[in-house]
Design an enzyme around this catalytic site. Sequence first.
Site, PDB file in Angstrom:
ATOM      1  N   HIS A 194     -16.513 -25.692 -21.267  1.00 15.78           N
ATOM      2  CA  HIS A 194     -16.359 -27.636 -21.062  1.00 15.78           C
ATOM      3  C   HIS A 194     -15.187 -27.732 -21.877  1.00 15.78           C
ATOM      4  O   HIS A 194     -14.451 -27.629 -22.110  1.00 15.78           O
ATOM      5  CB  HIS A 194     -17.349 -28.161 -21.935  1.00 15.78           C
ATOM      6  CG  HIS A 194     -18.048 -29.473 -21.350  1.00 15.78           C
ATOM      7  ND1 HIS A 194     -18.085 -29.599 -20.138  1.00 15.78           N
ATOM      8  CD2 HIS A 194     -17.049 -31.136 -22.378  1.00 15.78           C
ATOM      9  CE1 HIS A 194     -18.042 -30.880 -19.622  1.00 15.78           C
ATOM     10  NE2 HIS A 194     -17.280 -31.760 -20.909  1.00 15.78           N
ATOM     11  N   LYS A 198       4.271 -17.575  -0.386  1.00 10.32           N
ATOM     12  CA  LYS A 198       3.342 -18.797   0.170  1.00 10.32           C
ATOM     13  C   LYS A 198       2.867 -19.354  -0.624  1.00 10.32           C
ATOM     14  O   LYS A 198       2.768 -20.424  -0.820  1.00 10.32           O
ATOM     15  CB  LYS A 198       2.641 -17.999   0.700  1.00 10.32           C
ATOM     16  CG  LYS A 198       1.266 -19.105   1.554  1.00 10.32           C
ATOM     17  CD  LYS A 198      -0.076 -18.928   0.428  1.00 10.32           C
ATOM     18  CE  LYS A 198      -0.477 -17.381   0.142  1.00 10.32           C
ATOM     19  NZ  LYS A 198      -0.962 -16.234   1.014  1.00 10.32           N
ATOM     20  N   LEU A 242      -3.490 -22.606   8.354  1.00  9.03           N
ATOM     21  CA  LEU A 242      -3.589 -23.675   7.333  1.00  9.03           C
ATOM     22  C   LEU A 242      -2.627 -23.527   5.522  1.00  9.03           C
ATOM     23  O   LEU A 242      -2.684 -25.069   5.400  1.00  9.03           O
ATOM     24  CB  LEU A 242      -5.507 -23.725   7.174  1.00  9.03           C
ATOM     25  CG  LEU A 242      -6.228 -23.634   8.524  1.00  9.03           C
ATOM     26  CD1 LEU A 242      -7.034 -24.030   8.124  1.00  9.03           C
ATOM     27  CD2 LEU A 242      -5.946 -24.584   9.616  1.00  9.03           C
ATOM     28  N   GLU A 243      -3.165 -22.396   5.004  1.00  5.97           N
ATOM     29  CA  GLU A 243      -1.794 -22.691   4.522  1.00  5.97           C
ATOM     30  C   GLU A 243      -0.303 -23.210   4.401  1.00  5.97           C
ATOM     31  O   GLU A 243      -0.106 -24.015   3.672  1.00  5.97           O
ATOM     32  CB  GLU A 243      -1.570 -21.192   3.836  1.00  5.97           C
ATOM     33  CG  GLU A 243      -2.936 -20.161   3.273  1.00  5.97           C
ATOM     34  CD  GLU A 243      -2.771 -18.937   2.522  1.00  5.97           C
ATOM     35  OE1 GLU A 243      -3.420 -18.775   1.555  1.00  5.97           O
ATOM     36  OE2 GLU A 243      -2.207 -17.977   3.806  1.00  5.97           O
ATOM     37  N   GLY A 266       1.062  -1.451   0.166  1.00 11.77           N
ATOM     38  CA  GLY A 266      -0.490   0.193  -0.078  1.00 11.77           C
ATOM     39  C   GLY A 266       0.911   1.527   0.081  1.00 11.77           C
ATOM     40  O   GLY A 266      -0.076   2.091  -0.620  1.00 11.77           O
ATOM     41  N   SER A 271     -10.225 -23.197  18.741  1.00 12.71           N
ATOM     42  CA  SER A 271     -12.085 -23.147  19.011  1.00 12.71           C
ATOM     43  C   SER A 271     -12.264 -23.525  16.869  1.00 12.71           C
ATOM     44  O   SER A 271     -12.548 -24.988  16.550  1.00 12.71           O
ATOM     45  CB  SER A 271     -12.425 -21.562  19.014  1.00 12.71           C
ATOM     46  OG  SER A 271     -11.701 -20.636  18.398  1.00 12.71           O
ATOM     47  N   PHE A 306      11.179   0.254   7.396  1.00  9.30           N
ATOM     48  CA  PHE A 306      12.314   0.278   8.734  1.00  9.30           C
ATOM     49  C   PHE A 306      11.531  -1.862   8.970  1.00  9.30           C
ATOM     50  O   PHE A 306      10.376  -1.374   9.219  1.00  9.30           O
ATOM     51  CB  PHE A 306      13.101   0.403   9.558  1.00  9.30           C
ATOM     52  CG  PHE A 306      13.715  -0.339  10.691  1.00  9.30           C
ATOM     53  CD1 PHE A 306      15.351   0.002  10.423  1.00  9.30           C
ATOM     54  CD2 PHE A 306      13.991  -0.871  11.372  1.00  9.30           C
ATOM     55  CE1 PHE A 306      16.191  -0.671  11.012  1.00  9.30           C
ATOM     56  CE2 PHE A 306      14.586  -1.784  12.597  1.00  9.30           C
ATOM     57  CZ  PHE A 306      15.596  -1.739  11.755  1.00  9.30           C
ATOM     58  N   TYR A 364      -5.827 -18.335   8.429  1.00 11.14           N
ATOM     59  CA  TYR A 364      -5.439 -18.823   6.917  1.00 11.14           C
ATOM     60  C   TYR A 364      -4.406 -19.498   6.736  1.00 11.14           C
ATOM     61  O   TYR A 364      -3.763 -19.793   6.117  1.00 11.14           O
ATOM     62  CB  TYR A 364      -5.741 -17.706   6.346  1.00 11.14           C
ATOM     63  CG  TYR A 364      -5.514 -16.725   5.841  1.00 11.14           C
ATOM     64  CD1 TYR A 364      -4.442 -16.491   4.699  1.00 11.14           C
ATOM     65  CD2 TYR A 364      -6.491 -15.640   6.716  1.00 11.14           C
ATOM     66  CE1 TYR A 364      -3.684 -15.423   4.625  1.00 11.14           C
ATOM     67  CE2 TYR A 364      -5.598 -13.922   6.671  1.00 11.14           C
ATOM     68  CZ  TYR A 364      -4.484 -13.425   5.304  1.00 11.14           C
ATOM     69  OH  TYR A 364      -3.527 -12.692   5.339  1.00 11.14           O
ATOM     70  N   VAL A 365      -3.185 -18.153   7.565  1.00  7.61           N
ATOM     71  CA  VAL A 365      -1.872 -18.065   7.189  1.00  7.61           C
ATOM     72  C   VAL A 365      -1.546 -20.101   8.194  1.00  7.61           C
ATOM     73  O   VAL A 365      -1.022 -20.377   7.366  1.00  7.61           O
ATOM     74  CB  VAL A 365      -0.921 -17.140   8.404  1.00  7.61           C
ATOM     75  CG1 VAL A 365       0.548 -17.493   8.556  1.00  7.61           C
ATOM     76  CG2 VAL A 365      -1.134 -16.318   7.766  1.00  7.61           C
ATOM     77  N   GLY A 417       4.620 -13.724   3.290  1.00  9.53           N
ATOM     78  CA  GLY A 417       3.174 -13.074   3.279  1.00  9.53           C
ATOM     79  C   GLY A 417       2.701 -14.322   1.534  1.00  9.53           C
ATOM     80  O   GLY A 417       3.066 -15.140   1.095  1.00  9.53           O
ATOM     81  N   CYS A 418       2.281 -13.249   0.755  1.00 11.15           N
ATOM     82  CA  CYS A 418       1.542 -13.902  -0.399  1.00 11.15           C
ATOM     83  C   CYS A 418       2.368 -14.390  -1.078  1.00 11.15           C
ATOM     84  O   CYS A 418       2.493 -15.729  -1.894  1.00 11.15           O
ATOM     85  CB  CYS A 418       1.091 -13.437  -1.610  1.00 11.15           C
ATOM     86  SG  CYS A 418      -0.173 -11.428  -0.390  1.00 11.15           S
ATOM     87  N   GLU A 425     -17.304 -23.877 -15.256  1.00  7.85           N
ATOM     88  CA  GLU A 425     -18.461 -24.084 -15.501  1.00  7.85           C
ATOM     89  C   GLU A 425     -19.862 -24.841 -14.966  1.00  7.85           C
ATOM     90  O   GLU A 425     -21.038 -24.522 -15.080  1.00  7.85           O
ATOM     91  CB  GLU A 425     -18.618 -24.827 -17.104  1.00  7.85           C
ATOM     92  CG  GLU A 425     -18.283 -26.648 -16.154  1.00  7.85           C
ATOM     93  CD  GLU A 425     -18.417 -27.625 -17.322  1.00  7.85           C
ATOM     94  OE1 GLU A 425     -19.128 -26.731 -18.256  1.00  7.85           O
ATOM     95  OE2 GLU A 425     -17.138 -28.076 -17.661  1.00  7.85           O
ATOM     96  N   CYS A 472       3.700  -8.891   2.194  1.00  2.71           N
ATOM     97  CA  CYS A 472       3.230  -9.756   0.867  1.00  2.71           C
ATOM     98  C   CYS A 472       4.698 -10.542   0.486  1.00  2.71           C
ATOM     99  O   CYS A 472       4.593 -11.401  -0.140  1.00  2.71           O
ATOM    100  CB  CYS A 472       2.234  -8.705   0.229  1.00  2.71           C
ATOM    101  SG  CYS A 472       1.806  -9.906  -1.306  1.00  2.71           S
ATOM    102  N   GLY A 500      -2.334 -15.274  14.735  1.00  3.15           N
ATOM    103  CA  GLY A 500      -2.964 -13.732  14.490  1.00  3.15           C
ATOM    104  C   GLY A 500      -2.054 -12.911  13.842  1.00  3.15           C
ATOM    105  O   GLY A 500      -0.871 -12.744  14.554  1.00  3.15           O
TER     106      GLY A 500
END
Length: 595
Positions: A570, A165, A301-302, A121, A320, A141, A298-299, A161-162, A575, A157, A390
Amino acid sequence: MTIHYSSCCSFKISHLSPEFHESAQILCIQKEGKNVQEQVKLNKKKLTTEGAQKLQEGQSEVAAETPQPALFGQEKQIGDHEKTLKEHKEDKPQKLLEMNGNTAVPHSYDYDLIVIGGGSGGLAAAKEAAKYEKKVMVLDFVTPTPLGNSWGLGGTCVNVGCIPKKLMHQAALLGQALQDSRKFGWQFTEEVKHNWMTMTESVQNYIGSLNWGYRVALREKKVTYENAYGEFVGPHTVKATNKRGVEKLYTAERFLIATGERPRYLGIPGDKEYCISSDDLFSLPYCPGKTLVVGASYVALECAGFLVGLGLDVTVMVRSILLRGFDQDMANKIGEYMEEHGIKFIREFVPIKVEQIEEGTPGRLKVIAKSTNGNEIIEGEYNTVLIAIGRDSCTRNIGLDKAGVQINEKTGKIPVNDEEQTNVPYIYAVGDILQDKLELTPVAIQAGRLLVQRLYGGATTKCDYVNVPTTVFTPLEYGACGYSEEAAVEKFGEENIEVYHSHFWPLEWTVPSRDNNKCYAKIICNIQDNERVIGFHVLGPNAGEVTQGFAAAIKCGMTKEQLDSTIGIHPVCAEIFTTLSVTKRSGENTLQAGC
């Protein structure tokens, strides 16, 4: 500049507004019946001697009406004696100026815009501002992790990150493709193994090229970049501290906070000493071996997904639910798939202590965990413990209090208006640090660019945080856009939504004869709005590619009728969305017998 008007009082005038560029200004102070005037020159334009004299005479006249202090700016009285005295006592005449519409530039700011944070960003905003020939600085920094790891320009990222990953997820998919290939006629006799060091070296080399590319791009656009920690020390002023501890002060008309987030730790004995986070994993100089992943984000589990795909023994400890905030129907299906593919889950337990049994690369660790539903204690041995519970906003140690920026004290998030503006008019924020906004790289990029276009280009378009698509790169990829089923029910009522769904079997998986009826498609429609599609969810290969296209249609207000009238391609996975006919309400079977 300091304007003295008695032996015991003074105003410190440091930052005035952009309008002050138009002419020299007069600050007229009267104390105990005596006028003391100071002409503040704020740009190359100067008043004539005659004009200045007339202006001063007029202001003196106003000030002479009371024996109390008064403050003038921009050729008008902007503070009566009560306001002037109040702001003087608090040493904040700037606040008085801002209350009267004078919000920014002093006599000579160092920069038009200073961006704190060199992630997606922040960089997008900085480069966009450079297009308008603004003088821009980026301060970035990386505070090293507890294990001492840091990285280059580009933010989470790109570095941790992205990008790494997705590349490691691809490494795991290639392993599965090798297994599938035998059924497609490929023959190889030697044992296939994965080399962790080769993978990480290749990934880090690519990331290094991106880091360099970002620096080159900033230089080409004449954006000043400093590898220094930025923190506010007062209005319109930041202190930049480099890794050698050298400090510099910079001023700017506007600031953009884009500092992002960092992984949260457990706060238990041994977590920072012996555990790793996603900030460490992608450059880990050795194979992690038997791994415990703590968390259900998600971090978490990925990472668990690609580690098991590389052939490692992986366990996930869950407090949980899986994927809080995502559609729970989809989250549970992901969990089931991961368990079927070798990942072990320990549910409703949290670690309370991590001990080192043996040093090494990897070493051996003992994890002691406690049940969330009682007093049961369990222990387990692992080579690596990855914490992914988190992330926390990097906002608490950048001097926001000194600039007057409000944050959510509980979360550290920054509340902003619909133009990414904080409570301080000249300070803006984008990205993961925003309160109640999506924590996604493309969102930060879009918000940063649009913000700059509004500030400097006369544009009016604001970032739309609704119907933003995203993908979770678990072994069975999950793409989503719009409402989850739970959120739709809460928002519109169960009787006002219709859920269409179906399982499907990718053609590529039929020959290896694996994972039939594990992939799943679901759309959520608002009955009261012509069955407009308000939620899109897919589990399957290339889920991100599938979701991106449908996201555009949802943005345009796609209805179920329009989706049904679309002819599918197809044979592809996407589809299935053109032939959805079974509703959840009907309870009919959705299992598929073929492609």
